[in-house]
Design a protein around this motif. Structure first.
Motif, PDB file in Angstrom:
ATOM      1  N   VAL A  75       0.855  -1.178   0.000  1.00  0.00           N
ATOM      2  CA  VAL A  75       0.000   0.000   0.000  1.00  0.00           C
ATOM      3  C   VAL A  75       0.895   1.232   0.000  1.00  0.00           C
ATOM      4  CG1 VAL A  75      -0.238  -0.119   2.533  1.00  0.00           C
ATOM      5  CG2 VAL A  75      -1.829   1.279   1.197  1.00  0.00           C
ATOM      6  N   SER A 115       0.742   5.543   0.028  1.00  0.00           N
ATOM      7  CA  SER A 115      -0.153   6.675   0.280  1.00  0.00           C
ATOM      8  C   SER A 115       0.643   7.960   0.429  1.00  0.00           C
ATOM      9  CB  SER A 115      -0.980   6.443   1.551  1.00  0.00           C
ATOM     10  OG  SER A 115      -0.146   6.431   2.697  1.00  0.00           O
ATOM     11  N   ASN A 116      -0.063   9.081   0.369  1.00  0.00           N
ATOM     12  CA  ASN A 116       0.593  10.367   0.606  1.00  0.00           C
ATOM     13  C   ASN A 116       0.710  10.676   2.101  1.00  0.00           C
ATOM     14  OD1 ASN A 116      -2.206  10.853   0.950  1.00  0.00           O
ATOM     15  ND2 ASN A 116      -1.963  13.021   0.417  1.00  0.00           N
ATOM     16  N   TYR A 125       0.211   8.152   5.695  1.00  0.00           N
ATOM     17  CA  TYR A 125      -0.224   6.890   6.294  1.00  0.00           C
ATOM     18  C   TYR A 125      -1.329   7.101   7.322  1.00  0.00           C
ATOM     19  CZ  TYR A 125       0.166   2.362   8.706  1.00  0.00           C
ATOM     20  OH  TYR A 125      -0.094   1.135   9.265  1.00  0.00           O
ATOM     21  N   ALA A 177      -4.883   9.951   4.745  1.00  0.00           N
ATOM     22  CA  ALA A 177      -4.570   9.885   3.319  1.00  0.00           C
ATOM     23  C   ALA A 177      -5.612  10.568   2.443  1.00  0.00           C
ATOM     24  CB  ALA A 177      -4.428   8.432   2.892  1.00  0.00           C
ATOM     25  N   VAL A 236      -4.212   6.858  -2.160  1.00  0.00           N
ATOM     26  CA  VAL A 236      -3.896   5.512  -1.683  1.00  0.00           C
ATOM     27  C   VAL A 236      -3.894   4.536  -2.861  1.00  0.00           C
ATOM     28  CG1 VAL A 236      -4.450   3.664  -0.063  1.00  0.00           C
ATOM     29  CG2 VAL A 236      -5.132   6.010   0.467  1.00  0.00           C
ATOM     30  N   PHE A 273      -2.881   0.451  -3.914  1.00  0.00           N
ATOM     31  CA  PHE A 273      -2.587  -0.823  -3.258  1.00  0.00           C
ATOM     32  C   PHE A 273      -2.709  -1.992  -4.231  1.00  0.00           C
ATOM     33  CE2 PHE A 273      -7.011   0.254  -2.486  1.00  0.00           C
ATOM     34  CZ  PHE A 273      -7.710  -0.922  -2.708  1.00  0.00           C
ATOM     35  N   ASP A 322     -11.352   8.322   3.599  1.00  0.00           N
ATOM     36  CA  ASP A 322     -10.070   7.876   3.046  1.00  0.00           C
ATOM     37  C   ASP A 322      -8.928   7.988   4.044  1.00  0.00           C
ATOM     38  OD1 ASP A 322      -9.962  10.651   3.045  1.00  0.00           O
ATOM     39  OD2 ASP A 322      -9.909  10.837   0.866  1.00  0.00           O
ATOM     40  N   PRO A 381      -5.037   3.615   4.460  1.00  0.00           N
ATOM     41  CA  PRO A 381      -3.723   2.951   4.439  1.00  0.00           C
ATOM     42  C   PRO A 381      -3.474   2.090   5.666  1.00  0.00           C
ATOM     43  CG  PRO A 381      -3.511   5.285   3.914  1.00  0.00           C
ATOM     44  CD  PRO A 381      -4.902   5.079   4.404  1.00  0.00           C
ATOM     45  N   ASN A 405       3.470  -1.283   4.004  1.00  0.00           N
ATOM     46  CA  ASN A 405       3.308   0.156   3.836  1.00  0.00           C
ATOM     47  C   ASN A 405       4.554   0.757   3.193  1.00  0.00           C
ATOM     48  OD1 ASN A 405       2.344   2.884   4.239  1.00  0.00           O
ATOM     49  ND2 ASN A 405       3.783   2.997   5.936  1.00  0.00           N
ATOM     50  N   SER A 431       4.863   4.470   2.149  1.00  0.00           N
ATOM     51  CA  SER A 431       4.345   5.824   1.967  1.00  0.00           C
ATOM     52  C   SER A 431       5.306   6.696   1.174  1.00  0.00           C
ATOM     53  CB  SER A 431       4.079   6.473   3.327  1.00  0.00           C
ATOM     54  OG  SER A 431       3.059   5.790   4.009  1.00  0.00           O
TER      55      SER A 431
END
Length: 385
Positions: free
Chosen positions: A125, A127-128, A130, A133, A136, A138, A153, A157, A168, A170
Motif C-alpha cells: 500500500v 499513500s501520501n 499513512y 490519506a 492511496v 494498493f 479515506d 492505508p 506500507n 508511503s
C-alpha cells in the motif's frame, strides 16, 4: 483482470449552498488537472472517475480520452469504502490508485511514482499520508473482498496495512502531495500562493478572491520583529519548517493531532487549551488578548468546535473560514467569526490544511514577494550607501 495501475478518482458530493457550490466547481476543475497529470505519464492504463450525477453532467465531454465516468446510483446513501470496493471489483482492478479531487499541486512525477511502486509489488500500500490519506494505491485490489473499507479515506492505508497485511510504502511528504483543497479558505491560499493546474487556475482567476488578509498575515513570516500564532493540528514537519524558513518568532499550539482519524471529534473526547480559554472569556476578549501577544494568527478551528460540542453545518464552517459571518446560522460561530474578522490583527481561520501545508505555501509566497521587492530596491540604487 487489469494488472496495470489504474487511477480511481472520486469527485462529487460538494454542493447545497452558494459557498459549497463554488468549492464543488473548484474541485471538478482540480479533478481535470489531476487526470491530465496522471494520464500524461503513461503510468496508468486508464482512469475511472467516480462521481455523482451533478458532477458527471459538468465533467461529461471534458475528460481526457483515457478516462471513463462511473456515476453513483441515484437515491443510495454514499459510503466511500463500499463505493470504492464496488468500483475495484466491477472493473477488475488489480492495482487501483484511489485519489480525491482536492490535491491541486500534485504533479505527474509523484503520481507516476505511486504507479511504479505498485507495478513492482504484489502486496503493498502506497499513500501520501499513512495516518490521513488523500491518495492511496494498493495491490492486490481483490483484498477489498476480505475487508470492510471505512467511510473516509483517512484511515484507508492503516487498515490495509494492519488488517490486510500489506507492506506500507508511503511517499515522502511534500507540500505538493499534502496540500488538500478542503475549504474555500484553502482555495484562497492557492490563489495567494499560486501553483494550481490550468483548469483550476482559470477558475480561480475568474472568481477574483480577496486575498489581502492572507497576504498581510503571510508577510509577517518575513519580518524579524513580528510574532505569529499557528494553532491547531500542527505537525512536527510544519514546526521544523517554521523554525528554519521564517524570520519571525512563532507561537505554536499543537492540539488534537489525529482527532478525526481517532474519531475524537465524534465521541466527545477532543480537548483544546485554546477552547477552554475561549469559553471562559468569550470571542471578543479572546482576540483582544491574542493581539497583545502576536501580530497575526492562523487558527485551525475544528479542534475548538469539537471541544465546545459544536457541530456546525458544512456551509457554516465554510463561511467562517471565508470570514463571512453574516450568512452563518449558528449563533456562537457567527459571533466568533465576526470577532475574528474585527480583530486588531489579521486572523486566518480554517481546517487542518491551513496549519500544515497552508502556512508553508503562504510563507514561500511571502518570501518570493519579499525577494522581488528587495531586488527592485537594489536595482533602483537605494541600497548603495
Amino acid at each position: 483482470m487489469v494488472s496495470e495501475p489504474v487511477l480511481v478518482l472520486f469527485c462529487g458530493g460538494m454542493g447545497g449552498s452558494p459557498v459549497e457550490d463554488a468549492l464543488g466547481q473548484a474541485l471538478r476543475e482540480c479533478a481535470l488537472d489531476t487526470l491530465d497529470e496522471a494520464l500524461a505519464t503513461g503510468a496508468y492504463a486508464f482512469a475511472v472517475v467516480v462521481t455523482d450525477e451533478a458532477s458527471a453532467a459538468d465533467l461529461d465531454g471534458r475528460l481526457p480520452p483515457n478516462a471513463r465516468l462511473d456515476i453513483d446510483a441515484p437515491g443510495e446513501d454514499f459510503h466511500l469504502g463500499r463505493r470504492l470496493a464496488e468500483v475495484i471489483l466491477r472493473h477488475e482492478l488489480e492495482r487501483p490508485v484511489y485519489i480525491g479531487s482536492g490535491l491541486p499541486l500534485i504533479k505527474g512525477d509523484e503520481l507516476a511514482a505511486v504507479a511504479s511502486v505498485l507495478a513492482s509489488q504484489e502486496a503493498a500500500v502506497v499513500s501520501n499520508n499513512y495516518f490521513s490519506a488523500d491518495l492511496v494505491g494498493f495491490v492486490p485490489g481483490g483484498i477489498v473482498r476480505d475487508l470492510e473499507l471505512p467511510n473516509n479515506d483517512r484511515a484507508l492505508p492503516r487498515l490495509l496495512a494492519q488488517r490486510g497485511g500489506l507492506v506500507n510504502q508511503s511517499l515522502p511528504r511534500t507540500m505538493t502531495n499534502q496540500f488538500d483543497l478542503d475549504t474555500p479558505g484553502d482555495l484562497a491560499i492557492l490563489a495567494c500562493s499560486g501553483g494550481a493546474g490550468p483548469n483550476l487556475q482559470a477558475y480561480i482567476a475568474a472568481q477574483t478572491p480577496d486575498t489581502r488578509r492572507l497576504a498581510q498575515a503571510a508577510w509577517l513570516f518575513t519580518d524579524q520583529m513580528a510574532e505569529v500564532l499557528v494553532a491547531g493540528r500542527v505537525n512536527a514537519e510544519v514546526f521544523q519548517f517554521l523554525t528554519a524558513e521564517t524570520a519571525c518568532r512563532t507561537r505554536i499550539y499543537s492540539e488534537e493531532r489525529g482527532m478525526q482519524a481517532m474519531e475524537r471529534d465524534l465521541n466527545g473526547q477532543a480537548r483544546s487549551l485554546l477552547a477552554f480559554h475561549l469559553k471562559a472569556i468569550g470571542p471578543e476578549r479572546f482576540f483582544d488578548e491574542l493581539a497583545e501577544m502576536v501580530q497575526a494568527a492562523f487558527i485551525d478551528t475544528r479542534p475548538l468546535f469539537s471541544h465546545l460540542g459544536l457541530n456546525p453545518s458544512r456551509s457554516d464552517r465554510f463561511l467562517s473560514d471565508a470570514m463571512q459571518p453574516e450568512g452563518i446560522k449558528d449563533a456562537w460561530l457567527r459571533d466568533f467569526t465576526k470577532a475574528a474578522r474585527e480583530a486588531a490583527i489579521p486572523v486566518i481561520l480554517g481546517g487542518s490544511t491551513l496549519v500544515a501545508s497552508g502556512v508553508q505555501l503562504l510563507s514561500e509566497a511571502a518570501w518570493r514577494e519579499h525577494d522581488k521587492l528587495e531586488a527592485e530596491y537594489k536595482v533602483k540604487g537605494r541600497a548603495r550607501r
